[in-house]
Design a protein around this motif. Sequence first.
Motif, PDB file in Angstrom:
ATOM      1  N   GLU A 190      -2.063  -1.080  -8.217  1.00 37.02           N
ATOM      2  CA  GLU A 190      -3.075  -1.960  -7.638  1.00 37.02           C
ATOM      3  C   GLU A 190      -2.629  -3.421  -7.628  1.00 37.02           C
ATOM      4  OE1 GLU A 190      -5.860  -0.965  -6.097  1.00 37.02           O
ATOM      5  OE2 GLU A 190      -4.962   1.000  -6.404  1.00 37.02           O
ATOM      6  N   GLU A 191      -1.957  -3.853  -8.683  1.00 36.28           N
ATOM      7  CA  GLU A 191      -1.553  -5.258  -8.784  1.00 36.28           C
ATOM      8  C   GLU A 191      -0.547  -5.627  -7.694  1.00 36.28           C
ATOM      9  OE1 GLU A 191      -2.214  -8.932 -10.628  1.00 36.28           O
ATOM     10  OE2 GLU A 191      -3.240  -6.995 -10.724  1.00 36.28           O
ATOM     11  N   ARG A 239       1.035 -18.699  -0.751  1.00 35.17           N
ATOM     12  CA  ARG A 239      -0.010 -19.691  -0.498  1.00 35.17           C
ATOM     13  C   ARG A 239       0.468 -20.717   0.532  1.00 35.17           C
ATOM     14  NH1 ARG A 239       2.257 -21.763  -5.342  1.00 35.17           N
ATOM     15  NH2 ARG A 239       2.448 -24.031  -5.398  1.00 35.17           N
ATOM     16  N   TYR A 299       0.831  -1.207   0.000  1.00 37.18           N
ATOM     17  CA  TYR A 299       0.000   0.000   0.000  1.00 37.18           C
ATOM     18  C   TYR A 299       0.869   1.263   0.000  1.00 37.18           C
ATOM     19  CZ  TYR A 299      -4.036  -2.952   0.860  1.00 37.18           C
ATOM     20  OH  TYR A 299      -5.027  -3.894   0.749  1.00 37.18           O
ATOM     21  N   LYS A 348      -0.715  -4.916  -4.714  1.00 42.21           N
ATOM     22  CA  LYS A 348      -1.469  -5.285  -3.512  1.00 42.21           C
ATOM     23  C   LYS A 348      -2.021  -6.706  -3.599  1.00 42.21           C
ATOM     24  CE  LYS A 348      -3.049  -0.471  -3.314  1.00 42.21           C
ATOM     25  NZ  LYS A 348      -4.224   0.426  -3.467  1.00 42.21           N
ATOM     26  N   ARG A 349      -1.861  -7.316  -4.748  1.00 38.25           N
ATOM     27  CA  ARG A 349      -2.417  -8.658  -4.946  1.00 38.25           C
ATOM     28  C   ARG A 349      -1.322  -9.698  -5.173  1.00 38.25           C
ATOM     29  NH1 ARG A 349      -6.325  -5.218  -7.427  1.00 38.25           N
ATOM     30  NH2 ARG A 349      -5.222  -5.196  -9.413  1.00 38.25           N
ATOM     31  N   VAL A 350      -0.159  -9.451  -4.590  1.00 37.67           N
ATOM     32  CA  VAL A 350       0.923 -10.437  -4.645  1.00 37.67           C
ATOM     33  C   VAL A 350       0.712 -11.413  -3.502  1.00 37.67           C
ATOM     34  CG1 VAL A 350       3.405 -10.812  -4.452  1.00 37.67           C
ATOM     35  CG2 VAL A 350       2.539  -8.843  -5.730  1.00 37.67           C
ATOM     36  N   TYR A 351       0.233 -12.581  -3.845  1.00 37.88           N
ATOM     37  CA  TYR A 351      -0.129 -13.566  -2.828  1.00 37.88           C
ATOM     38  C   TYR A 351       0.855 -14.738  -2.805  1.00 37.88           C
ATOM     39  CZ  TYR A 351      -4.665 -11.220  -3.386  1.00 37.88           C
ATOM     40  OH  TYR A 351      -5.668 -10.288  -3.465  1.00 37.88           O
ATOM     41  N   GLN A 399      -3.454  -4.370 -18.636  1.00 37.77           N
ATOM     42  CA  GLN A 399      -3.946  -5.510 -17.863  1.00 37.77           C
ATOM     43  C   GLN A 399      -3.770  -6.845 -18.576  1.00 37.77           C
ATOM     44  OE1 GLN A 399      -5.675  -3.036 -19.188  1.00 37.77           O
ATOM     45  NE2 GLN A 399      -7.779  -3.587 -19.726  1.00 37.77           N
ATOM     46  N   TRP A 413      -2.169   0.456 -13.130  1.00 33.35           N
ATOM     47  CA  TRP A 413      -2.468  -0.975 -13.025  1.00 33.35           C
ATOM     48  C   TRP A 413      -1.581  -1.650 -11.980  1.00 33.35           C
ATOM     49  CZ3 TRP A 413      -5.654  -4.895 -13.959  1.00 33.35           C
ATOM     50  CH2 TRP A 413      -5.153  -6.193 -13.923  1.00 33.35           C
ATOM     51  N   THR A 468      -1.100  -9.822 -14.842  1.00 32.09           N
ATOM     52  CA  THR A 468      -0.543 -10.465 -13.643  1.00 32.09           C
ATOM     53  C   THR A 468       0.815 -11.077 -13.955  1.00 32.09           C
ATOM     54  OG1 THR A 468      -1.751 -12.500 -14.169  1.00 32.09           O
ATOM     55  CG2 THR A 468      -2.812 -10.957 -12.668  1.00 32.09           C
TER      56      THR A 468
END
Length: 474
Positions: free
Chosen positions: A112-113, A120, A61, A115-118, A441, A109, A458
Amino acid sequence: MDKLLYINGEWTGNNLEKIKVLNPADGDLVGTVASAGKEETRAAIESAHEAFGPWAKLTAYDRAAYLDKLYDLMIEQKEEIAELMTREMGKPMKESLGEVQYAASFIKWFAEEGKRVYGRTIPASAENKRMQVLKQPVGVVAAITPWNFPAAMITRKLGPALAAGCPIIIKPPKETPLTAIKLVELCEEAGFPKGVVSLLTGSSSLIAGELMESDIVKKITFTGSTEVGKMLIEQSAKTVKNVSMELGGHAPSIVLEDADLEKTVKGIIASKFRNAGQTCICINRVYVHEKIYDEFTKKLVEETSRLKVGNGLEEGTDIGPIINRDGYEKIKKHVDNAVEKGAECLLGGKGQDEGNACFFEPTVLKDVNHDMLIMNEETFGPVIPVQKITSDEEGIKLANSSPFGLAAYIYTESMSRGTHLVEGLNYGVIGWNDGVPSAAQAPFGGLKESGIGREGGTEGMEAYLETKYVSIVI
């Protein structure tokens, strides 16, 4: 306009040799930039190395907030950036404005992307185990960018690198360094910490040599020719660098007899004549089914004849200058060779050599074949060669005959035939009734000798991350 290097949050290089940047439309001086050498490159590498730890530790963020500020500044100053781009590169102002918007979209893009580095959690193989996957930034990144899209080819690398937590060193080309400098000025205004963004202008061999030798630089991202890309891949082996390569193309377009001709011609013109044909994914070869061949070429000539050639700063210009004399001579050679070997020139075919600037007319060639240079080499100019085909399979075979596999285009209203073409073409990007498929995107990159990896989407984020597996016994 004298511009300097940006290293460790400071503009430096007053004492260095200067390189002139000329407007390809008239030869006028646009500005000068400092020419960095090995010492300056090493300083940029060290400052990026120092910045890596603190930058990577910020939350996604926090990093996004910097990128959002950069995006806002780009949009606020888009006219200024666009005019500078047109002056140093030549593309029409309307295209430059479109590129600034496109370039900014990568910043938005990836803000925002990031923030979506996951990571598992993996189901463990024993009761007392826990298995995890972590995603972490690859490290210091060096980006080597081309002249034909001076803003977008930077932000397509800058956005994901910074969002992932990687400092970046930018090396723009000698033809268009001023747009890169402007973007870095905006990075400074956005408040990026020292060392997070660096800029080196000057000798490609000296700067790239240091970047490739350094074991601190963990990733090279390059957009340019396949020849140079192969050299960088070879050099990267010494320190086993992570590489992303967006290399040369020779894009085919297959037009079937059921195509909507109005849509088709519009799409082909949008692709081919963008940036005077000086793009890596513009259509270079058009294969048209024999049943609509004459009708198609007639309509193509009608629409192409309306395009205006001139200085990109002049209102109404559709096609600007060729970037340099070498590019101009290659275009002329391809057209002359095709005509000598039997192609019919339906429109254009001539250049305008004005001493300090070179222009080439929008050109349509009919009845070309694969004995001609233009069907085997990337022209990088405003020329459309058209060849007749008799079947879908012939189109696929001819399209796939190139060692390159960056972009391809198909025009058909048939879902089944279109699907067959898409699945049969060995290309990384395919436009189906679409001459302008690129988007922030979406993943962008090629197969075969057109590159390694993807930018955008991604996948573009993954290119700047390492995967770490952790197995825990509790």
